[in-house]
Design a protein around this motif. Sequence first.
Motif, PDB file in Angstrom:
ATOM      1  N   LEU A   1      10.916  13.761  -9.214  1.00 21.88           N
ATOM      2  CA  LEU A   1      11.204  13.179  -7.888  1.00 21.88           C
ATOM      3  C   LEU A   1      10.046  12.299  -7.424  1.00 21.88           C
ATOM      4  CD1 LEU A   1      13.035  15.995  -5.915  1.00 21.88           C
ATOM      5  CD2 LEU A   1      13.826  14.473  -7.710  1.00 21.88           C
ATOM      6  N   GLY A   2       8.803  12.738  -7.715  1.00 18.53           N
ATOM      7  CA  GLY A   2       7.639  11.915  -7.371  1.00 18.53           C
ATOM      8  C   GLY A   2       7.727  10.577  -8.078  1.00 18.53           C
ATOM      9  N   LEU A   3       8.080  10.618  -9.355  1.00 17.60           N
ATOM     10  CA  LEU A   3       8.235   9.382 -10.140  1.00 17.60           C
ATOM     11  C   LEU A   3       9.296   8.477  -9.506  1.00 17.60           C
ATOM     12  CD1 LEU A   3       7.748   7.754 -12.840  1.00 17.60           C
ATOM     13  CD2 LEU A   3       9.619   9.096 -13.798  1.00 17.60           C
TER      14      LEU A   3
ATOM     15  N   HIS B   1       0.859  -1.196   0.000  1.00 16.10           N
ATOM     16  CA  HIS B   1       0.000   0.000   0.000  1.00 16.10           C
ATOM     17  C   HIS B   1       0.888   1.237   0.000  1.00 16.10           C
ATOM     18  CE1 HIS B   1      -3.771  -2.181   1.105  1.00 16.10           C
ATOM     19  NE2 HIS B   1      -2.891  -3.048   1.580  1.00 16.10           N
ATOM     20  N   ILE B   2       0.840   1.999  -1.078  1.00 16.06           N
ATOM     21  CA  ILE B   2       1.629   3.233  -1.148  1.00 16.06           C
ATOM     22  C   ILE B   2       0.858   4.361  -0.478  1.00 16.06           C
ATOM     23  CG2 ILE B   2       2.421   4.997  -2.793  1.00 16.06           C
ATOM     24  CD1 ILE B   2       3.607   2.794  -4.462  1.00 16.06           C
ATOM     25  N   GLU B   3       1.541   5.098   0.387  1.00 17.48           N
ATOM     26  CA  GLU B   3       0.909   6.137   1.198  1.00 17.48           C
ATOM     27  C   GLU B   3       1.790   7.382   1.272  1.00 17.48           C
ATOM     28  OE1 GLU B   3      -1.931   6.216   2.953  1.00 17.48           O
ATOM     29  OE2 GLU B   3      -2.610   4.156   2.608  1.00 17.48           O
TER      30      GLU B   3
ATOM     31  N   ALA C   1       4.826  12.922  -1.166  1.00 14.89           N
ATOM     32  CA  ALA C   1       4.887  14.388  -1.203  1.00 14.89           C
ATOM     33  C   ALA C   1       6.259  14.858  -1.696  1.00 14.89           C
ATOM     34  CB  ALA C   1       4.621  14.969   0.187  1.00 14.89           C
ATOM     35  N   VAL C   2       6.219  15.884  -2.555  1.00 17.67           N
ATOM     36  CA  VAL C   2       7.440  16.501  -3.082  1.00 17.67           C
ATOM     37  C   VAL C   2       7.371  17.989  -2.744  1.00 17.67           C
ATOM     38  CG1 VAL C   2       8.749  17.005  -5.193  1.00 17.67           C
ATOM     39  CG2 VAL C   2       7.571  14.806  -4.968  1.00 17.67           C
ATOM     40  N   ASP C   3       8.449  18.525  -2.201  1.00 21.87           N
ATOM     41  CA  ASP C   3       8.534  19.949  -1.874  1.00 21.87           C
ATOM     42  C   ASP C   3       8.109  20.786  -3.087  1.00 21.87           C
ATOM     43  OD1 ASP C   3      10.027  22.074   0.013  1.00 21.87           O
ATOM     44  OD2 ASP C   3      10.487  22.509  -2.093  1.00 21.87           O
TER      45      ASP C   3
ATOM     46  N   LEU D   1      -2.815   2.161  -4.295  1.00 21.63           N
ATOM     47  CA  LEU D   1      -2.831   3.459  -3.596  1.00 21.63           C
ATOM     48  C   LEU D   1      -4.141   4.175  -3.875  1.00 21.63           C
ATOM     49  CD1 LEU D   1      -2.292   5.923  -5.910  1.00 21.63           C
ATOM     50  CD2 LEU D   1      -0.127   4.712  -6.002  1.00 21.63           C
ATOM     51  N   ASN D   2      -4.481   5.132  -3.039  1.00 20.86           N
ATOM     52  CA  ASN D   2      -5.627   6.021  -3.255  1.00 20.86           C
ATOM     53  C   ASN D   2      -5.109   7.392  -3.642  1.00 20.86           C
ATOM     54  OD1 ASN D   2      -7.552   4.131  -2.396  1.00 20.86           O
ATOM     55  ND2 ASN D   2      -7.192   4.688  -0.253  1.00 20.86           N
ATOM     56  N   CYS D   3      -5.834   8.059  -4.561  1.00 23.08           N
ATOM     57  CA  CYS D   3      -5.412   9.423  -4.910  1.00 23.08           C
ATOM     58  C   CYS D   3      -6.603  10.230  -5.412  1.00 23.08           C
ATOM     59  CB  CYS D   3      -4.305   9.401  -5.951  1.00 23.08           C
ATOM     60  SG  CYS D   3      -4.842   8.934  -7.602  1.00 23.08           S
ATOM     61  N   SER D   4      -6.426  11.543  -5.513  1.00 23.41           N
ATOM     62  CA  SER D   4      -7.452  12.430  -6.056  1.00 23.41           C
ATOM     63  C   SER D   4      -7.490  12.278  -7.578  1.00 23.41           C
ATOM     64  CB  SER D   4      -7.111  13.882  -5.708  1.00 23.41           C
ATOM     65  OG  SER D   4      -5.909  14.233  -6.365  1.00 23.41           O
TER      66      SER D   4
HETATM   67  N1  ACO Z   1      -1.318  16.048 -13.695  1.00 23.89           N
HETATM   68  C1  ACO Z   1      -0.786  15.572 -14.860  1.00 23.89           C
HETATM   69  N2  ACO Z   1       0.477  15.096 -14.954  1.00 23.89           N
HETATM   70  C2  ACO Z   1       1.248  15.140 -13.855  1.00 23.89           C
HETATM   71  C3  ACO Z   1       0.775  15.645 -12.618  1.00 23.89           C
HETATM   72  C4  ACO Z   1      -0.572  16.091 -12.563  1.00 23.89           C
HETATM   73  N3  ACO Z   1      -1.126  16.533 -11.401  1.00 23.89           N
HETATM   74  N4  ACO Z   1       1.776  15.563 -11.695  1.00 23.89           N
HETATM   75  C5  ACO Z   1       2.839  15.027 -12.359  1.00 23.89           C
HETATM   76  N5  ACO Z   1       2.509  14.764 -13.647  1.00 23.89           N
HETATM   77  C6  ACO Z   1       3.364  14.164 -14.691  1.00 23.89           C
HETATM   78  C7  ACO Z   1       4.594  15.010 -14.976  1.00 23.89           C
HETATM   79  O1  ACO Z   1       4.308  15.999 -15.927  1.00 23.89           O
HETATM   80  C8  ACO Z   1       5.567  13.959 -15.469  1.00 23.89           C
HETATM   81  O2  ACO Z   1       5.246  13.633 -16.808  1.00 23.89           O
HETATM   82  P1  ACO Z   1       6.394  13.433 -17.942  1.00 23.89           P
HETATM   83  O3  ACO Z   1       7.110  12.168 -17.565  1.00 23.89           O
HETATM   84  O4  ACO Z   1       5.640  13.313 -19.211  1.00 23.89           O
HETATM   85  O5  ACO Z   1       7.291  14.629 -17.871  1.00 23.89           O
HETATM   86  C9  ACO Z   1       5.230  12.724 -14.618  1.00 23.89           C
HETATM   87  O6  ACO Z   1       3.869  12.912 -14.175  1.00 23.89           O
HETATM   88  C10 ACO Z   1       6.136  12.566 -13.408  1.00 23.89           C
HETATM   89  O7  ACO Z   1       6.000  13.746 -12.620  1.00 23.89           O
HETATM   90  P2  ACO Z   1       7.034  14.169 -11.475  1.00 23.89           P
HETATM   91  O8  ACO Z   1       7.904  15.271 -11.955  1.00 23.89           O
HETATM   92  O9  ACO Z   1       7.710  12.959 -10.944  1.00 23.89           O
HETATM   93  O10 ACO Z   1       6.016  14.743 -10.399  1.00 23.89           O
HETATM   94  P3  ACO Z   1       6.378  15.449  -9.019  1.00 23.89           P
HETATM   95  O11 ACO Z   1       7.782  15.243  -8.637  1.00 23.89           O
HETATM   96  O12 ACO Z   1       5.899  16.851  -9.061  1.00 23.89           O
HETATM   97  O13 ACO Z   1       5.468  14.613  -7.982  1.00 23.89           O
HETATM   98  C11 ACO Z   1       3.331  14.721  -6.857  1.00 23.89           C
HETATM   99  C12 ACO Z   1       4.063  14.502  -8.190  1.00 23.89           C
HETATM  100  C13 ACO Z   1       3.806  13.675  -5.839  1.00 23.89           C
HETATM  101  C14 ACO Z   1       1.839  14.528  -7.092  1.00 23.89           C
HETATM  102  C15 ACO Z   1       3.696  16.142  -6.337  1.00 23.89           C
HETATM  103  O14 ACO Z   1       3.265  17.092  -7.270  1.00 23.89           O
HETATM  104  C16 ACO Z   1       3.110  16.477  -4.978  1.00 23.89           C
HETATM  105  O15 ACO Z   1       3.784  16.310  -3.960  1.00 23.89           O
HETATM  106  N6  ACO Z   1       1.863  16.989  -4.925  1.00 23.89           N
HETATM  107  C17 ACO Z   1       1.218  17.412  -3.675  1.00 23.89           C
HETATM  108  C18 ACO Z   1       0.950  16.229  -2.731  1.00 23.89           C
HETATM  109  C19 ACO Z   1       0.180  15.105  -3.408  1.00 23.89           C
HETATM  110  O16 ACO Z   1      -0.833  15.307  -4.066  1.00 23.89           O
HETATM  111  N7  ACO Z   1       0.683  13.849  -3.207  1.00 23.89           N
HETATM  112  C20 ACO Z   1       0.090  12.630  -3.744  1.00 23.89           C
HETATM  113  C21 ACO Z   1      -1.024  12.179  -2.865  1.00 23.89           C
HETATM  114  S1  ACO Z   1      -1.631  10.539  -3.244  1.00 23.89           S
HETATM  115  C22 ACO Z   1      -0.773   9.459  -2.219  1.00 23.89           C
HETATM  116  O17 ACO Z   1      -0.061   9.896  -1.368  1.00 23.89           O
HETATM  117  C23 ACO Z   1      -0.916   7.940  -2.411  1.00 23.89           C
END
Ligand code: ACO
Length: 173
Positions: free
Chosen positions: A125-127, A110-112, A115-117, A147-150
């Motif tokens: 970094l999220g990837l 279960h991924i939980e 968050a990325v600054d 995982l659950n997400c919006s």
């Molecule tokens: N909508 C569309 N595409 C997106 C989005 C989005 N909201 N976010 C990232 N992507 C795409 C990027 O454009 C990228 O695509 P590419 O490979 O074609 O360039 C790919 O997804 C990878 O994106 P990263 O750069 O790794 O994304 P990032 O480092 O910003 O991390 C995250 C994404 C974790 C959602 C971050 O923006 C964040 O911390 N958001 C606020 C907290 C949050 O919502 N966390 C997730 C909750 S769900 C859970 O915890 C299970």
Amino acid sequence: MPFTPDSQLDLMFSAELISDEVRSQLHPDLHIRPLASTDYNRGHLSVLSVLTIVSDPGEAAWVAQFHAMRALPKTYYTIVIVDKTSDVIVAVGTVFIERKFLRGLGSVGHIEDIAVDKRQQGKKLGLRIIQSLTVISERSGCYKTILNCSNDNIPFYEKCGYQKKENEMAKYA
Ligand code: ACO
């Protein structure tokens, strides 16, 4: 603060569980590792505050929670990405391993709490966090990782190789 190498830290689990392939794809100024017992002072809660409202329990209670999670063997895996130029955490995530009676006594990851600054978002970094957690889940023998997400985050998880399946139900106390 100067960068603290893993050898000087008390880690939640072995750093060897973190994928070398993911490690090699990070910028040289960044380091990925398991959560450490001193990460309260490296901005762990501050990074999580991009995800939700965080109430600070204080350092002693945070450290007690770290030890309570680590005491459960092969269950909690929290990883962080640290900016080596400041020794501050810029990304976090956890996979929790659930053991089952079904699926041949199988397990589910279960991924939980991903968050990325804010200043570091959009730099993959999220990837990298999701890739590392998925490898840990699969190496732990999990037959699936969920995982659950919006709705807003669905495209992000699709980029990480995940697919939408079923619905989430919740009842808050
Ligand atoms: N909508 C569309 N595409 C997106 C989005 C989005 N909201 N976010 C990232 N992507 C795409 C990027 O454009 C990228 O695509 P590419 O490979 O074609 O360039 C790919 O997804 C990878 O994106 P990263 O750069 O790794 O994304 P990032 O480092 O910003 O991390 C995250 C994404 C974790 C959602 C971050 O923006 C964040 O911390 N958001 C606020 C907290 C949050 O919502 N966390 C997730 C909750 S769900 C859970 O915890 C299970």
